[in-house]
Design a protein around this motif. Structure first.
Motif, short mmCIF file in Angstrom:
data_model
loop_
_atom_site.label_atom_id
_atom_site.label_comp_id
_atom_site.label_asym_id
_atom_site.label_seq_id
_atom_site.Cartn_x
_atom_site.Cartn_y
_atom_site.Cartn_z
N SER A 70 0.77 -1.21 -0.19
CA SER A 70 0.15 0.04 0.01
C SER A 70 0.93 1.36 0.00
O SER A 70 1.83 1.41 0.65
N LYS A 71 0.36 2.25 -0.50
CA LYS A 71 1.34 3.50 -0.83
C LYS A 71 1.34 4.26 0.62
O LYS A 71 2.32 4.97 0.81
N ASP A 72 0.44 3.91 1.46
CA ASP A 72 0.72 4.40 2.75
C ASP A 72 1.79 3.97 3.76
O ASP A 72 2.01 4.31 4.63
N LEU A 73 2.36 2.90 3.15
CA LEU A 73 3.21 2.21 3.63
C LEU A 73 4.76 3.09 3.58
O LEU A 73 5.66 2.64 4.20
N TYR A 74 4.85 3.78 2.78
CA TYR A 74 6.11 4.72 2.55
C TYR A 74 6.44 5.52 3.48
O TYR A 74 5.47 6.10 4.07
N ALA A 75 7.62 5.77 3.71
CA ALA A 75 8.17 6.69 4.81
C ALA A 75 7.96 8.03 4.36
O ALA A 75 8.09 8.59 3.15
#
Length: 370
Positions: A97-102
């Motif tokens: 998921s894109k919301d896992l990126y820092a």
């Protein structure tokens, strides 16, 4: 009696010609397989073995089937086989998921606006989804029979400060921690840190001066390594990692406090040219690395090879610098004299005939009494 003496002399001569003496352990980073056939791969691996390489850190993507195929050929050549798979750096993947990126201190996602280069899409180590993805990935590859170990890479945050040898390449003077390179400030990291310390890090005038915030992020990576170690050890395989030197340099540049990690071996990337140092520096940093783990874990000194020795002084990109044939012996000797268990080459493909000649002399030297 005379015939017996002649036979003994012949045998002694043959044994003497084939015996080069004790050899230090040598590993190498490499990858593929690309379009290579099994025959081509086996020829390559046999050549590596003949040159003195004992094991490979092999980057072959995420598919366990690739590691099974290549691993069988590496084993046939007589070498150890470790799967070299990036950890926190992950490109587009339907499982992520894109919301896992820092997020950096400016609030920008590493997915949308990665630091330095396009592939610097770092995951946040504080998200459970990140662990879930990595645990499934490393567990599935570790289950392959031909695998001896899992080799973590990019198990860190983005470089908050680049190695000095890279400053000119990117047109930067990194004398402080700039917000666009400082990770991770996602809501979970900042809220968890506030709950733990009472500090609202986004409201601090200079977050780079808050030691508790640094330690919080060191600990996030340390925890992730520990969790992945359990996954890999469950499959009865080794776990090791490529890390930045030190760990003093590693902590400062990429938040790696790797001397506290649950690893079976450590492979520091002691790439002297990146730090504007000569080959003798490798020995000094190995000394720190061995002391950092109290000699309890093997340290394999990673050496960066110059692919075009004749052009090194004309080459602006430090990623095309590295050890010359005249320097590789010094790097190996000082590594071993300061307590390294062996060395690791980046990469055998970059080695020229003159490198191999100096390399062979260096690896067949007894450093035990140095």
């Amino acid at each position: 009696m005379k015939k017996l003496l002649v036979l003994c002399l012949v045998l002694f001569t043959l044994i003497g010609c084939n015996e080069k003496g004790p050899k230090i352990p040598v590993y190498a980073w490499t990858g593929g397989p690309g379009d290579a056939t099994d025959k081509e791969l086996l020829e390559k691996f046999n050549d590596f073995k003949d040159k003195g390489i004992d094991g490979l850190m092999f980057n072959g993507g995420h598919d366990p089937a690739t590691y099974k195929r290549v691993g069988a050929l590496v084993k046939k050549a007589g070498m150890d086989f470790h799967a070299w798979i990036p950890t926190m750096v992950q490109g587009e993947n339907p499982k992520i998921s894109k919301d896992l990126y820092a997020h950096n201190r400016n609030g920008e996602s590493a997915w949308d606006k990665p630091a330095y280069v396009d592939y610097y899409k770092f995951l946040c180590p504080n998200k459970e989804g990140t662990y879930d993805f990595l645990a499934e990935l490393y567990g599935s590859v570790a289950a392959v029979d031909e695998i001896d170990g899992m080799h973590l890479d990019y198990i860190r945050f983005p470089d908050v400060i680049l190695a000095e040898g890279l400053w000119d390449k990117y047109g930067l003077v990194m004398d402080q921690e700039f917000p666009e390179y400082d990770y991770c400030y996602c809501d979970k990291c900042t809220s968890d840190f506030k709950e733990k310390t009472g500090i609202a890090i986004k409201e601090v005038a200079d977050a780079s001066q808050v030691q508790e915030w640094k330690q919080f992020r060191y600990d996030l990576i340390t925890k992730m390594v520990g969790r992945l170690a359990k996954v890999v050890h469950k499959e009865e395989k080794e776990i090791n990692a490529a890390v930045f030197p030190g760990p003093s340099i590693a902590k400062k540049l990429v938040r790696q406090e790797w001397n506290k990690w649950d690893l079976d071996a450590v492979y520091p990337m002691n790439y002297n040219d990146f730090y504007l140092k000569g080959p003798e520096w490798v020995g000094a940093v190995v000394n720190e690395e061995v002391r950092a783990v109290n000699g309890l874990k093997p340290i394999y000194s990673g050496l960066f090879i110059c692919p075009n020795p004749d052009n090194k002084t004309k080459e602006n990109d430090p990623e095309n610098h590295g050890l010359l044939p005249s320097e590789i012996g010094t790097a190996i000797r000082t590594s071993m004299e300061n307590g390294a268990a062996g060395i690791c080459l980046f990469t055998p493909e970059r080695m020229k005939p003159a490198h191999w000649e100096a390399f062979e002399k260096a690896i067949y030297t007894d450093y035990s009494e140095k």
